[in-house]
Write a protein that holds these residues in place. Structure first.
Motif: not given
Length: 224
Positions: A80-81, A87-88, A110, A106, A113, A83-84
């Motif tokens: 998840p980290e 996204a950024d 969990e 989304n 992405l 994927a975040r």
């Protein structure tokens, strides 16, 4: 003897407008062996489908990033980290995820992405690679996920938890993200609308499309 069944949702249990066809309800509910709902969707979606069908919650969600076995055990294997971070970085490059607000695609995801297929793939792939992640095209979205996480690994985990051989399972799907699951299962079926990767990986490619393909596959699995 009916084998355990692993089945995708979008494009397999649905019609061409992504609507679940009610003809699948009695088939899944009355299947005389474990049923695994294996999807790229966020974890709550397959859980809800099992809940409303009244079958044990055995799911592979987010392309293998989350696995639940008969409602008793939940295992998270995604990133998840990462994927975040993708996204950024994608936003910093001037691109959104393509779903608008609220983003229900989304919101409950969990471990990965999902990006709309109308967004630039090359930029997404580039920023994902920088985070050590892979991008898979499911035909409905681009999924950014850990490269060693897929439906095949999810099916291995389910099989072990259920004390079954992976080769005991029959699998039905339609997309690139089903190919790894097909490689693990003992028999595999691609519905007629499947993409080329899924068709090449499947033991059997059906003429029937979408849910009609699923129904044809289950008849073949049961020897009808």
């Amino acid at each position: 003897m009916t084998p355990p069944l692993a089945v995708d949702i979008d494009g397999t249990l649905t019609d061409d407008r992504r609507r679940v066809d009610p003809r699948v309800f009695p088939v899944l509910r009355e299947w005389d062996a474990p049923v695994v709902v294996a999807t790229g969707k966020a974890f709550p979606y397959p859980v809800a489908l099992c809940e409303f069908l009244g079958i044990p919650i055995t799911v592979i969600a987010e392309n293998g990033g989350v696995v639940a076995i008969e409602g008793d055990e939940v295992v998270f294997t995604g990133d998840p980290e990462g994927a975040r971070a993708v996204a950024d970085a994608y936003a910093a490059a001037g691109h959104g995820l393509g779903w608008g607000e609220p983003d229900f695609v989304n919101r409950w995801r969990e471990t990965e992405l999902a990006v709309s297929r109308d967004q630039p793939f090359d930029v997404l792939e580039r920023v994902a690679e920088k985070e050590g992640l892979a991008v898979v095209d499911t035909g409905f979205a681009y999924h950014v996920k850990a490269p060693d996480v897929d439906k095949g690994q999810g099916l291995l985990a389910v099989a072990e938890a259920l004390d079954r051989e992976p080769s005991a399972f029959a699998a039905v799907g339609d997309s690139e993200n089903d190919a790894a699951m097909f490689a693990v299962a003992g028999e595999s079926y691609a519905v007629g609308n499947a993409d080329e990767t899924a068709k090449e990986a499947a033991d059997t490619v059906l003429d029937e499309r979408y849910v009609d393909g699923f129904l044809a596959a289950t008849e073949a699995i049961r020897g009808e």
